[in-house]
Structures are given as structure tokens and as C-alpha cells.
Design an enzyme around this catalytic site. Sequence first.
Site, PDB file in Angstrom:
ATOM      1  N   THR D  88       0.830  -1.197   0.000  1.00  0.00           N
ATOM      2  CA  THR D  88       0.000   0.000   0.000  1.00  0.00           C
ATOM      3  C   THR D  88       0.869   1.254   0.000  1.00  0.00           C
ATOM      4  OG1 THR D  88      -0.095  -0.146   2.394  1.00  0.00           O
ATOM      5  CG2 THR D  88      -1.934  -1.087   1.170  1.00  0.00           C
ATOM      6  N   HIS D 141     -12.920  -6.944  15.501  1.00  0.00           N
ATOM      7  CA  HIS D 141     -11.481  -7.158  15.392  1.00  0.00           C
ATOM      8  C   HIS D 141     -10.884  -7.491  16.749  1.00  0.00           C
ATOM      9  CE1 HIS D 141     -11.822  -5.300  11.384  1.00  0.00           C
ATOM     10  NE2 HIS D 141     -10.671  -5.890  11.122  1.00  0.00           N
ATOM     11  N   LYS D 145      -6.095  -3.951  17.593  1.00  0.00           N
ATOM     12  CA  LYS D 145      -6.479  -2.929  16.611  1.00  0.00           C
ATOM     13  C   LYS D 145      -6.865  -1.667  17.355  1.00  0.00           C
ATOM     14  CE  LYS D 145      -9.041  -2.110  12.402  1.00  0.00           C
ATOM     15  NZ  LYS D 145      -7.785  -1.590  11.825  1.00  0.00           N
TER      16      LYS D 145
END
Lengths: 255, 255, 255, 255
Positions: D88, D141, D145
Site C-alpha cells: 500500500t 477485530h 487494533k
Amino acid sequence: MINVAVAGCAGRMGSTVVSAVNASDDMTLVCGIDPHGTDESYPVYESIEAALENKDFDVLVDFTQPKVVAHNVSEALKQGVNCVVGTTGLSIETLEDLASQATDDACLFFAPNFTTGAVLMMQFAKAAAPFFPEAEVIEYHHCNKLDAPSGTAISTARAIAESRDFVSTAPGKETELEGADGARGALVKGVPVHSVRSMGFVASQEVIFGSYGQTLTIRHDSWDRESYMPGVLLGIRSVESQRGLIVGLENFMGC
Amino acid sequence: MINVAVAGCAGRMGSTVVSAVNASDDMTLVCGIDPHGTDESYPVYESIEAALENKDFDVLVDFTQPKVVAHNVSEALKQGVNCVVGTTGLSIETLEDLASQATDDACLFFAPNFTTGAVLMMQFAKAAAPFFPEAEVIEYHHCNKLDAPSGTAISTARAIAESRDFVSTAPGKETELEGADGARGALVKGVPVHSVRSMGFVASQEVIFGSYGQTLTIRHDSWDRESYMPGVLLGIRSVESQRGLIVGLENFMGC
Amino acid sequence: MINVAVAGCAGRMGSTVVSAVNASDDMTLVCGIDPHGTDESYPVYESIEAALENKDFDVLVDFTQPKVVAHNVSEALKQGVNCVVGTTGLSIETLEDLASQATDDACLFFAPNFTTGAVLMMQFAKAAAPFFPEAEVIEYHHCNKLDAPSGTAISTARAIAESRDFVSTAPGKETELEGADGARGALVKGVPVHSVRSMGFVASQEVIFGSYGQTLTIRHDSWDRESYMPGVLLGIRSVESQRGLIVGLENFMGC
Amino acid sequence: MINVAVAGCAGRMGSTVVSAVNASDDMTLVCGIDPHGTDESYPVYESIEAALENKDFDVLVDFTQPKVVAHNVSEALKQGVNCVVGTTGLSIETLEDLASQATDDACLFFAPNFTTGAVLMMQFAKAAAPFFPEAEVIEYHHCNKLDAPSGTAISTARAIAESRDFVSTAPGKETELEGADGARGALVKGVPVHSVRSMGFVASQEVIFGSYGQTLTIRHDSWDRESYMPGVLLGIRSVESQRGLIVGLENFMGC
């Protein structure tokens, strides 16, 4: 404004359609057609002929009986009236024959299932199937349902099998312990289908796809016949710009 | 501070227990016992006798083999050491016989399942069963599981059947369509059990109870053997205040 | 055979109770009490006094209004009639005062919630809480519910917080991105509660417990007021062997 | 047979790609590229230049770092090597610029998410949004996180808002009880998003659509980085018949 007539307006589905049309800003209920419906707050005719003679309408919605639907649709299409049909029992040949009788580009639209969510579930299952080595279907219905699996579950399993060009290698019925026949479900074209029958459900279905370290689950829960109505209204709104025979709500849902 | 020895410390379960004990503030790992474990960061003995001779410990945790476990436990109990056993294969008679050899009120604790969530699922299923006319079990496992249904699912179904004093009247296997044998699952004491086998699952189970206009669903998802550890630690912490034979983690969970 | 009178028999809940009692083999509906109920297939009296004067019954079921319930219950208990009360609005002090007026060991039973599955969900949440480092509540209701979270969700979160003696260390509201306030839900005694409002739901709730490599999920779905009836019938059947004040259906559910 | 080179082969993602390519019948791993990878069972070069000089390959897979990826891709495309990029940090402008450097119709394929199920979830959410008055997103999650909501949840909510041309009228944050801020979640373009943080999850997301008497739920559960691999392999197989810049795995999934 779309002018709508509802055949079978005294029945369970038909009367719900009447309410849904009345609640829609862009539609007007012109009349109903039903030999059993008389003392209503809107005009009800005994036959399609009487309705066509007395009223102008753009769309005929038909939730009647297998014996009656073909005649209703034939008369309407000949007069150029678009038809939205939810009555089951017409073969694809009969539907094609009826559509061929239409004048003025009238459209015959038939859907075996008007529930938007159920139609999307089926389309999504088809789209996902090629990308997941495994797929199973679990359907949940009330205890009055005396056949298993449901028609929707069978259709879904078939659609999955046709959409993927491989056979799942998940453990099959040969792994069922002695005395535990059926643990792995019913195999429909190689796709396991499991049927739950219990109070507390109306009609639900879950499609579970499995791959490396992930699952994708698509679930539809339906609680009453109101769930048909958005699909019926979508059909009414869509037929005017169409012609010929169209089968399946997915044609109006862009998927 | 509880002093702990771990038999089978070189195995998959045993080594995870070692890590869990090391990570606990109220425990000390005194030694391991394993003929295959040598180059570790803690003392490892080849036999229970060698461990007992060289070290003092309050609790022996045993995740070894069916052939070895009885001897380990017998030696430990005779020395007054409490035992937490996860090794399967011991009959209830053998367990009782072993417990009778204990000195100093040592406790023998055996659990077929150390996963807290799975144990609670079973207890909750038993508690709910009398209040719901219908109950079904769906279990989900990876594709390497070559028997269906799972042992936990069978135990759950049996527990439900024993807990309620009625037989469900939901539609049964007689409603399966031709060619769709198995749709209604495997009947375990009258409770339908459905087994899903798919990539993307490790070990999951759902128990669905149905009554008038409501469903109650209890689901457990387990992703790795770490899920055993809170139960093992609970066992280690609980045995010291107990004596005799105790079977099942639920005895330490207040339900 | 238990003889039952239903106060508020013309209301939504009361009329459903009438049907449920009529459908039960071990109960007889003796009369209703309701100023608004006249043309029924069973005797209906305008007041509790009239009912008590004219009929003998073992149990009074009250689903009336906060203003009326205390008077009804007081009169019934004084005559030795057991009471099953679903009408809300009575303080615990008022309930205790009413119960003290009972003669002949009559029992006053009040339940804030008669849905068996919802009561079990709460009990199970309490039992599971100490064993899981994390717990969150998600509740799902129709769009007509104009307060969030639901009362049941708040009660569940409080029960979880009280049952465990630790504070969860899961990431909290401080991890919400800018402009995304509320992502981590409402904190009720430290337990995150999330409220979904959507067509297609009536009243559902899910409690999710998390620990090492496992989750335990307890979910209740309720679709109509029929879901109250098994709990009301359980109350009617249970009060006769009880005395004094009993609050909460869980007292009759063995958990 | 497709010849593949993997840049970043010593990293977590890269090494998993190496395994996946090795396990595929229709691919050959020609070499790796990584300054940190030396003692492997396959040739590893320190730079893209060294790899291109010594080996022929059809496809370069890049899971490296934002600083390195542009250079790798540029060199490969100039030599006519197709690129599959999971790293990314490249802007759309940079991607377009890189694609314009390609010779021999080489294709540059970048995907922000290679998990097939997550990509389908997003596509299905877009397709369903116009047909359901309400939609909410719940994501689950692990506790590591530290931002909420997840990027995928935000993207999903935005995609739903853009796909439908109406604003939901479900009760909003104004219905949150005092002291219960956040119950209705975070509003992302008008779509409520709820974030659960708990042990026992890796990365899961559920999108719930509601309409008259029905709900449609799309859920994705992901348990490890293996879940990326089918998408990476699909990318490798698909780029050869493509040219120019392609962004998003959905382009190869027929939806």
C-alpha cells in the site's frame, strides 16, 4: 402516476398488494378483481373483462390461482396492459405464449419470488461460488413446512453447482458415523443442504462459503408476507419501460 | 504461588500449558516430564518418578498419552500431588480407582473439554432445553475432520434430550423430499444435528432453541488450542481446595 | 385444573393471555376483568370486586395499567388468590407492601420480562461473564423504538459488569477515529453496547464473550408478543406452590 | 505455466505468497527479491535489477514497502513484466504514472484488499443498498487494533451511501439515552458503523440490510493471512490477458 389493478384482491397476497399500492406516492389503485371481494373501499369487479370494460389501468398485478391467472393475463395483454404476475403454476411455454399475445408493447413480468433479499441472496451465491472451494446451505422454517429442503434452498444449491466448475472435496456422507445418517445434510448437485424446522422461524436461509482462512456468509430472514411488497412495487414500476416476457426480479435489480 | 509440573511438556498441548503457566502471576513452572523434551529453558525429567524425586510441586498437569497417564497420575496422587488431567482414554472406573489411591486429600480432576466456552454452551443448553419445544444443533469444522457429527455435538444433543422430558414434534426425516435424504440432519436421541465441513472453520457449534415467536441461540467458536488454556489454569487453581475425583470443568464454573 | 382470571383481557397482552390459557390443557379461563371488554365468549367483569364476588379462581393474571394494577392485586391477594403480574410501574416497596396483604399463603409474582429466552439470555450472560476478559452487547430493534440502548441491553450490561470482578482492557472510546464518535458503542458500566435500528427486526439481542482463541455468543430473537406466553403460563403453573413476593421469571426456571 | 518472482519474499506476506505459488500447479516460482532473504530453497536476489538480469519471469508480485515498491514496479513494467501489487501507499497518480511506463502491454494490477470474501462483501453491499431502506455495518477485530472503525468498514459504509440515492430515516444519535452516547454507532456518510474489539476475533464484518419484514445479512470472517492467497493467485492468473492499470480485485471476479 401508475394506475394499478389487483387481481385476487381479496386473498392474502392480493390484499397486501392493495395496501402497498395505496401507500405508494407514485401509484393509484384503480380497482380490484375478485369474485370474493365485494364490500371494499375501492371498486372490485368479478372478472378481468368487467374491470377492463369499466376502468383504465397501466398495470395488472395478479396473485390469483393457477386456474385463473392465464385468462386474466391474456385478456390484459391483448388490451396492452402490462402484467406483474406472482401466481405460480404457469409453465415457461405458457408464459411465452401469453407474452406473444401482447399488443402495444405490453410486458409480461413473472417472478417466482418477489422478496428482494431472497433474490439478492441467490444472485450473490452465484457470484461467490466460483471463488470458494466449499459451499453449504442451511435453511430455517416454521414447523408447518412439511417438506425439506425448501424450494429456495434447492434452487440456491443448484445455482451454486452450476456457477462453479468444480466439485467440492469436503468430507461427505461417507464420514457420517453409524446411526447418524444425515449429519452431512442432503446433497443437491453436490452442495450440502441442511433444513432446520422450529418454532420461532418463518423463512430464513444462510449460504456459507469457505476458503483458506475465511468464510463468507449470506443470510436472509423473512418474517411475513410484507417482505414481498418492495419487489412487487419494483415490478410495477419497471414493467412500463419493458416489453415481451421477463422472468425473475433480478432483471430489475441490476445484478 | 502454585508450583506446577507438566507431563507431556514436549507435545502440542503440553507446550501450550507450559507457556500459559509461565504467563500466570500466581503459578511457577517447576519442571516438565517428557522423554522427548530435553533442551528446554526449564528442567525436564524423563519420568514422573524422577520428577517427584527431584522437585516439589502442588499440581501435576497431564497431557500425555492413554498408555502413560494412569501411571503418572497414580504416582503423583500417592505423593499427595493434585492432578489436572486432559489426556483422554481413562474409563470412569480407572479414574475412581486412581482417585482412591490419593493421600493427603489430593484431588484428581479430569475434564474431557477444557474450553470454557464449550463447557458453558453445554451447560446453557441443558438449562434451556426444558423451556423450548424445539432444539437443533449445527456444528462447523474444518475439512480434516473425518467423522460427523462431532463428539461435542453428540454430547450436546444427548444432554438436551435428557434435560427435557418431552419429544419434539417438529417435522422429521419423513418430510425429506425424495433424493434429499439427510436434509433434516442426524437424529441424536431425537435432536437433529447438522454437520458443516468447510475451509475457514476450526471448531464451531450453534445450538438453536425455538418456541412461540422466539429463538434462543448459543454459539461457540474456537480458533486454536489456546482456547483450552483458561480452563486448564482454572483447573490448576481449583484443585487445591478440592479432594477426591472431580470430572468436568463445569464443577469449577458455578453452573 | 388451574382456574384463571385475566385482568386487562381486552388489551393486546391480556387478549393473548386469554388465548394461551384457553389453549392449555391444565387451565380453565374463568373470567376476564376489563371495563372495555363486553361482547366476549367468556364472562367479563368491570372490576376485580365484581369478579371476585361472582367467580372462584386460583390465579389472577394482570396486564392492565400502572394506575389499576395495585388495586387489583391487593383485592385478589386479600382473598387468597395468587397473582401473576406483567404490568410495569410498581416499585419494589409497593410490591412488598402488596405481598404482605396476602392471606392463605397467596403468592405475588411479578416479572419485568416474561420471555423465557430473554430471561435465560440474561442468566447465561451473568454465568459466563467471569470467564471471559471481554463482553459486548448488540441489540437490534425496529425503527419505532425511539430510545437507545434498550432496557434489556442496559440490564444485561449491568449484570455482566456486576458478575465479573475485573474491568475489560479492550480498546475503548479513545481509539475512535476523528469524526467517528460512537464506533465503540455506549459504555454501560464498562460494557460496550451497540444499538441497531432497522426494519426487519422486532426485538433481538446478542451478547458476545471473547477469550483466548474463542468466542461465546448468546442471541435471542423475538418476533411477536406470543413469545411472552410460555413465560406467563409458567408463572401461572408455578405460583400455587409458592408464597410471598417473587420477582423474576428466572426463579421458576432453575437457573 | 506462469513464471513468478516475489518481491518481499522474506516478509510475512511475501513468504506466504511463495508457499502459495509453490503449491499451485500452473505456476513456477522463479526467484525471490529481498535484501533480507538469503538462505532459502530458491534463488533470492537483492534487487529487482539483479532479478531481471538473471531470470525470466512473467509476473512480479510485490509485497514490500511503500519506499521500495515504485522502483520495483517501474523496472519490471519497463521490461514488459506484469505486476501484481499488494504493497500500500501508492497514490492513484503514481500508479497511473507507473502503468504508463509499461512496454509490451504489461499490466499493473494493484489491490488494496486481496481477500476474495471481503471484496465480494463490498460488491454485494453496493448491489443491495438501493433496495433496502436501512443498512448498518458491524465490524469485529482483535484487541490489538487501536483504531475504530476499521478501514474496510469505512469503505463499506461509503460504498453503501453512494450506491443508494436516499437517506435512511432510522432513529439516529438523537435517540441515544443520556450517558449512553455512542449506542447508535459512528455515522459514516449516514450509515451507522459499530466496532467490536475482543479476543477471539481476527477480522470479521457484517453488513445488515433491513426492509419490510426482512433482513439481508452479508458477513465475512477472516482468520489469517492465508485468506489473501486465493486473491493473489487470481491476480497472477488474470494479469497476463490484461493491459494498463487495473485497481481492485473485483475486476477479476465478474461482479
